[in-house]
Design a protein around this motif. Structure first.
Motif, PDB file in Angstrom:
ATOM      1  N   ALA A 138     -19.303   7.905  19.974  1.00  0.00           N
ATOM      2  CA  ALA A 138     -20.614   6.999  19.825  1.00  0.00           C
ATOM      3  C   ALA A 138     -21.486   6.826  20.914  1.00  0.00           C
ATOM      4  O   ALA A 138     -22.401   6.300  20.922  1.00  0.00           O
ATOM      5  CB  ALA A 138     -20.101   5.608  19.522  1.00  0.00           C
ATOM      6  N   GLY A 139     -21.171   7.749  22.037  1.00  0.00           N
ATOM      7  CA  GLY A 139     -22.043   7.787  23.413  1.00  0.00           C
ATOM      8  C   GLY A 139     -21.533   6.830  24.445  1.00  0.00           C
ATOM      9  O   GLY A 139     -22.311   6.628  25.172  1.00  0.00           O
ATOM     10  N   VAL A 140     -20.287   6.119  24.176  1.00  0.00           N
ATOM     11  CA  VAL A 140     -19.934   5.417  25.188  1.00  0.00           C
ATOM     12  C   VAL A 140     -19.216   6.014  26.398  1.00  0.00           C
ATOM     13  O   VAL A 140     -18.182   6.536  26.188  1.00  0.00           O
ATOM     14  CB  VAL A 140     -18.835   4.167  24.716  1.00  0.00           C
ATOM     15  N   GLU A 141     -19.929   5.801  27.590  1.00  0.00           N
ATOM     16  CA  GLU A 141     -19.383   6.599  28.771  1.00  0.00           C
ATOM     17  C   GLU A 141     -18.102   6.384  29.333  1.00  0.00           C
ATOM     18  O   GLU A 141     -17.170   7.063  29.431  1.00  0.00           O
ATOM     19  CB  GLU A 141     -20.461   6.572  29.837  1.00  0.00           C
ATOM     20  N   HIS A 142     -17.694   4.955  29.327  1.00  0.00           N
ATOM     21  CA  HIS A 142     -16.454   4.399  29.882  1.00  0.00           C
ATOM     22  C   HIS A 142     -15.640   3.511  28.847  1.00  0.00           C
ATOM     23  O   HIS A 142     -15.613   2.298  28.885  1.00  0.00           O
ATOM     24  CB  HIS A 142     -16.762   3.488  31.150  1.00  0.00           C
ATOM     25  N   PRO A 143     -15.041   4.277  27.872  1.00  0.00           N
ATOM     26  CA  PRO A 143     -14.436   3.416  26.786  1.00  0.00           C
ATOM     27  C   PRO A 143     -13.432   2.631  27.122  1.00  0.00           C
ATOM     28  O   PRO A 143     -12.930   1.547  26.644  1.00  0.00           O
ATOM     29  CB  PRO A 143     -14.085   4.779  25.858  1.00  0.00           C
ATOM     30  N   GLY A 144     -12.553   3.089  28.523  1.00  0.00           N
ATOM     31  CA  GLY A 144     -11.580   2.129  28.939  1.00  0.00           C
ATOM     32  C   GLY A 144     -12.117   0.929  29.222  1.00  0.00           C
ATOM     33  O   GLY A 144     -11.472  -0.093  28.897  1.00  0.00           O
ATOM     34  N   ARG A 145     -13.092   0.920  29.860  1.00  0.00           N
ATOM     35  CA  ARG A 145     -13.795  -0.390  30.454  1.00  0.00           C
ATOM     36  C   ARG A 145     -14.172  -1.379  29.184  1.00  0.00           C
ATOM     37  O   ARG A 145     -14.225  -2.436  29.367  1.00  0.00           O
ATOM     38  CB  ARG A 145     -14.887   0.033  31.227  1.00  0.00           C
ATOM     39  N   VAL A 146     -14.558  -0.667  28.163  1.00  0.00           N
ATOM     40  CA  VAL A 146     -15.109  -1.457  27.085  1.00  0.00           C
ATOM     41  C   VAL A 146     -13.872  -2.095  26.095  1.00  0.00           C
ATOM     42  O   VAL A 146     -13.639  -3.196  25.826  1.00  0.00           O
ATOM     43  CB  VAL A 146     -15.935  -0.390  25.919  1.00  0.00           C
ATOM     44  N   LEU A 147     -12.714  -1.276  26.011  1.00  0.00           N
ATOM     45  CA  LEU A 147     -11.577  -1.753  25.446  1.00  0.00           C
ATOM     46  C   LEU A 147     -10.714  -2.654  26.141  1.00  0.00           C
ATOM     47  O   LEU A 147      -9.973  -3.594  25.510  1.00  0.00           O
ATOM     48  CB  LEU A 147     -10.702  -0.461  25.158  1.00  0.00           C
ATOM     49  N   ALA A 148     -10.697  -2.409  27.486  1.00  0.00           N
ATOM     50  CA  ALA A 148      -9.691  -3.380  28.450  1.00  0.00           C
ATOM     51  C   ALA A 148      -9.797  -4.822  27.915  1.00  0.00           C
ATOM     52  O   ALA A 148      -8.719  -5.370  27.394  1.00  0.00           O
ATOM     53  CB  ALA A 148      -9.801  -3.109  29.723  1.00  0.00           C
ATOM     54  N   PRO A 149     -10.947  -5.730  27.814  1.00  0.00           N
ATOM     55  CA  PRO A 149     -10.831  -6.838  27.774  1.00  0.00           C
ATOM     56  C   PRO A 149     -10.557  -7.289  26.305  1.00  0.00           C
ATOM     57  O   PRO A 149      -9.930  -8.169  25.913  1.00  0.00           O
ATOM     58  CB  PRO A 149     -12.316  -7.486  28.265  1.00  0.00           C
ATOM     59  N   LEU A 150     -11.108  -6.423  25.242  1.00  0.00           N
ATOM     60  CA  LEU A 150     -10.981  -6.924  24.055  1.00  0.00           C
ATOM     61  C   LEU A 150      -9.313  -6.610  23.624  1.00  0.00           C
ATOM     62  O   LEU A 150      -8.774  -7.564  22.907  1.00  0.00           O
ATOM     63  CB  LEU A 150     -11.619  -5.726  22.889  1.00  0.00           C
ATOM     64  N   LEU A 151      -8.893  -5.341  23.921  1.00  0.00           N
ATOM     65  CA  LEU A 151      -7.511  -5.157  23.450  1.00  0.00           C
ATOM     66  C   LEU A 151      -6.479  -6.157  24.243  1.00  0.00           C
ATOM     67  O   LEU A 151      -5.638  -6.446  23.842  1.00  0.00           O
ATOM     68  CB  LEU A 151      -7.083  -3.875  23.840  1.00  0.00           C
TER      69      LEU A 151
END
Length: 316
Positions: free
Chosen positions: A207-220
């Motif tokens: 989907a074009g997100v460069e740092h997926p881990g950074r996006v997922l960390a707080p949510l997960l």
């Protein structure tokens, strides 16, 4: 060297580590920090030898029979599939000693796998830490408060519990016949969580997100914290962890789920990641069934969701 009888053994033990992998090296180091003497360690790979030097400095690298001969407590931290053959093989050559503590760290097995050592007079203990290991000193702090499943004959169960407490863990008794289910539960939760993160990260990258881990960390992190807290608050037939469920299934939003299946199907077609829509579908079905049983959604919402997911609703 014959291991002394447990009735006269001093509090500090000579510990031998068989299998200086990520778990063995760390638990050996933890026992050493608790005052026990690590008298030897074994490791086949270069990585295991490096761990002995790093986590157990000064401890000699020895062959397994010599470790067993020298030790009052033998820590068996080998792969599950190797454990049974190792224990019986050492019994065949008369290596086990009366009064010797034999502790394995396998989640799959209870104490029965140590029966060949027990017949020789050794004390069998199954002690499994419910934690993932890096094999470094970072793990030592994480042992504090870590749950350890302890399985042993009733008369010696307190010994296993005491060893866990010594290294800062919290012992939980698991019956012999329940070890398989206990281990399956942990593997399903931890291992498949990693797979889910990998799948979600792949979709975000697409989907074009460069740092997926950074996006997922707080949510997960928030989702995991909420679910594990809710799991401990379960009361009788209450909802348990599913009480923390959010998102389209919890809202009964079948249209959004249908859209998810569409775009994940496109991802699979474009990248070959067919496991992603398969996992989404299977887990969404489980979420819908559990949400219905917990009265998070009504029959109509569950029917619409399961229709989209290709499964008729089940009676509850």
């Amino acid at each position: 060297m014959t291991a002394p009888d447990t009735a006269t053994r001093p509090g500090r033990l000579g510990v031998g580590v068989v299998g200086a992998g990520r778990v063995g090296a760390v638990l050996g180091s933890a026992l050493r920090s608790a005052g026990h003497a690590v008298v030897g360690a074994s490791g086949v790979s270069d990585a295991s030898r490096d761990r002995i030097e790093t986590m157990l400095p000064g401890v000699p690298h020895l062959d397994v029979p010599e470790i067993v001969e020298r030790s009052e407590l033998v820590l068996l931290a080998v792969p599950d599939d190797a454990l049974e053959g190792l224990v019986s093989g050492l019994a065949d050559v008369g290596a086990w000693q009366p009064g010797q503590l034999v502790v394995h760290t396998s989640g799959r097995y209870g104490a029965e796998v140590l029966a060949p050592a027990q017949r020789a007079g050794a004390i069998p203990l199954a002690v499994h830490p419910a934690m993932t290991f890096t094999g470094t000193s970072l793990d030592l702090a994480r042992l504090t408060g870590c749950t350890f499943a302890v399985t042993a004959p009733a008369a010696v169960l307190p010994i296993g519990q005491a060893l866990v407490v010594e290294i800062g863990g919290e012992p939980v008794v698991v019956d012999e016949q329940a070890r398989g289910l206990y281990h399956a539960a942990l593997a399903h939760g931890a291992n498949h969580l990693v797979v889910l993160v990998a799948q979600a990260a792949q979709a975000l990258e697409a989907a074009g997100v460069e740092h997926p881990g950074r996006v997922l960390a707080p949510l997960l992190g928030a989702a995991l914290d909420g679910a594990t807290r809710a799991a401990d608050l379960r009361d009788g037939e209450g909802p348990g962890a599913i009480a923390a469920l959010t998102g389209p299934v919890a809202r009964g939003d079948a249209g959004t789920v249908a859209r998810h299946l569409e775009v994940l199907g496109d991802l699979a077609a474009g990248t070959g990641a067919t496991d992603v829509p398969d996992s989404y579908t299977g887990l969404a079905r489980g979420a819908a069934r559990r949400a219905l049983a917990a009265h998070r959604i009504d029959d109509a919402a569950a029917r619409a969701l399961l229709d989209v997911l290709g499964e008729p609703p089940k009676e509850h």
